[in-house]
Motif scaffolding. Structure first.
Motif, PDB file in Angstrom:
ATOM      1  N   UNK A 177       0.854  -1.176   0.000  1.00 11.31           N
ATOM      2  CA  UNK A 177       0.000   0.000   0.000  1.00 11.31           C
ATOM      3  C   UNK A 177       0.895   1.232   0.000  1.00 11.31           C
ATOM      4  N   UNK A 178       0.740   2.088  -1.001  1.00 12.76           N
ATOM      5  CA  UNK A 178       1.504   3.336  -1.049  1.00 12.76           C
ATOM      6  C   UNK A 178       0.574   4.478  -0.667  1.00 12.76           C
ATOM      7  N   UNK A 179       0.950   5.217   0.371  1.00 17.55           N
ATOM      8  CA  UNK A 179       0.116   6.300   0.880  1.00 17.55           C
ATOM      9  C   UNK A 179       0.792   7.628   0.561  1.00 17.55           C
ATOM     10  N   UNK A 180       0.118   8.431  -0.217  1.00 18.93           N
ATOM     11  CA  UNK A 180       0.726   9.596  -0.861  1.00 18.93           C
ATOM     12  C   UNK A 180       1.018  10.739   0.104  1.00 18.93           C
ATOM     13  N   UNK A 224      -2.935  10.827  -5.325  1.00 16.08           N
ATOM     14  CA  UNK A 224      -2.626   9.576  -6.025  1.00 16.08           C
ATOM     15  C   UNK A 224      -2.481   9.715  -7.535  1.00 16.08           C
ATOM     16  N   UNK A 225      -2.666  10.922  -8.072  1.00 15.54           N
ATOM     17  CA  UNK A 225      -2.498  11.119  -9.513  1.00 15.54           C
ATOM     18  C   UNK A 225      -1.108  11.644  -9.880  1.00 15.54           C
ATOM     19  N   UNK A 226      -0.198  11.705  -8.911  1.00 11.02           N
ATOM     20  CA  UNK A 226       1.163  12.174  -9.177  1.00 11.02           C
ATOM     21  C   UNK A 226       1.907  11.138 -10.022  1.00 11.02           C
ATOM     22  N   UNK A 227       2.404  11.516 -11.205  1.00 10.80           N
ATOM     23  CA  UNK A 227       3.040  10.528 -12.089  1.00 10.80           C
ATOM     24  C   UNK A 227       4.224   9.799 -11.473  1.00 10.80           C
ATOM     25  N   UNK A 228       5.065  10.486 -10.703  1.00 10.73           N
ATOM     26  CA  UNK A 228       6.216   9.803 -10.097  1.00 10.73           C
ATOM     27  C   UNK A 228       5.763   8.756  -9.075  1.00 10.73           C
ATOM     28  N   UNK A 229       4.692   9.050  -8.360  1.00 11.38           N
ATOM     29  CA  UNK A 229       4.164   8.089  -7.390  1.00 11.38           C
ATOM     30  C   UNK A 229       3.616   6.857  -8.109  1.00 11.38           C
TER      31      UNK A 229
END
Length: 239
Positions: free
Chosen positions: A43-46, A51-56
């Motif tokens: 789970x990646x929590x921004x 959550x729309x960040x391209x690098x993420x």
């Protein structure tokens, strides 16, 4: 409070970035990448930019390529922090999007993930998301934790954590300065029952793992080093 450094280098959000897709999980929209047949999830929590960040999303795809099912929830309901909105500075925005709300919203997401047959879950949080991850660790809802340039995380949070934890911090960081990270390290050293790792990356600033310029080779290299350490941690403890 989350200060200006938390909001530097805002990404250009792109709702169609990444090779995964968006679906509903536990009531939240989530970017999902990787095989649903995997028994292991990350789970990646921004950070506050969502959550729309391209690098993420590129990081999610990288983690998925290592064999994990990766979930990046939209904790802000389509309302990430917008630094160009002068009528809603971070101190105002965050009243609508506190980490406590993020923690509560994570529980049904975790249930939805488990209903897919997932047997082990690791969570990584960047900046704002790191506080949510330590709360998950306290409640033993995850098998491993990674904090990347954390914000809001306190000494008491670290004392109460239960999951194996890696903390990757920046030398130039007002939110979690090296002196605080050293305190975290000392506390964790006194808790042999919790496997831990703390590293301060030199010559980088808060946000470096996800808010780097893809046109800056040194920035990309520094981010990739942290990504590798995060992946190694999950490979060890999410089984």
């Amino acid at each position: 409070m989350s200060g200006p450094q938390c909001c530097e280098n805002p990404p250009t959000l792109n709702p169609v970035s990444g090779s995964g897709h968006v679906e509903k999980l536990g009531g939240l929209d989530a970017y999902v990448s990787g095989s649903p047949d995997s028994k292991l999830c990350v789970l990646l929590i921004s950070d506050v930019f969502g959550y729309e960040a391209p690098n993420l999303r590129a990081l999610a795809d990288k983690v998925a390529a290592s064999g994990f099912y990766v979930v990046v929830p939209d904790y802000f309901g389509g309302d990430p922090f917008d630094p160009s909105n002068q009528d809603r500075p971070i101190a105002v925005w965050i009243k609508d999007h506190g980490w406590d709300k993020g923690f509560d919203n994570t529980k049904p997401v975790l249930e939805a993930i488990k209903n897919k047959g997932i047997t082990a879950i690791g969570a990584a949080g960047m900046c704002w998301g790191a506080k949510v991850v330590v709360e998950l660790s306290k409640e033993e809802l995850i098998q491993a934790a990674v904090l990347l340039h954390p914000s809001f995380v306190t000494v008491d949070d670290i004392k109460a954590g239960k999951a194996p934890i890696a903390i990757l911090g920046a030398e130039i960081d007002q939110m979690s300065p090296p002196a605080l990270l050293k305190q975290f390290e000392e506390i964790l050293a006194s808790k042999p029952e919790v496997n831990s790792y703390v590293k301060i990356y030199l010559k980088v600033s808060h946000g470096w793992t996800v808010r780097y310029s893809i046109d800056d080779p040194e920035a990309v290299k520094a981010a990739e080093e942290a990504h590798k350490e995060m992946l190694d941690w999950f490979a060890t403890y999410v089984k």
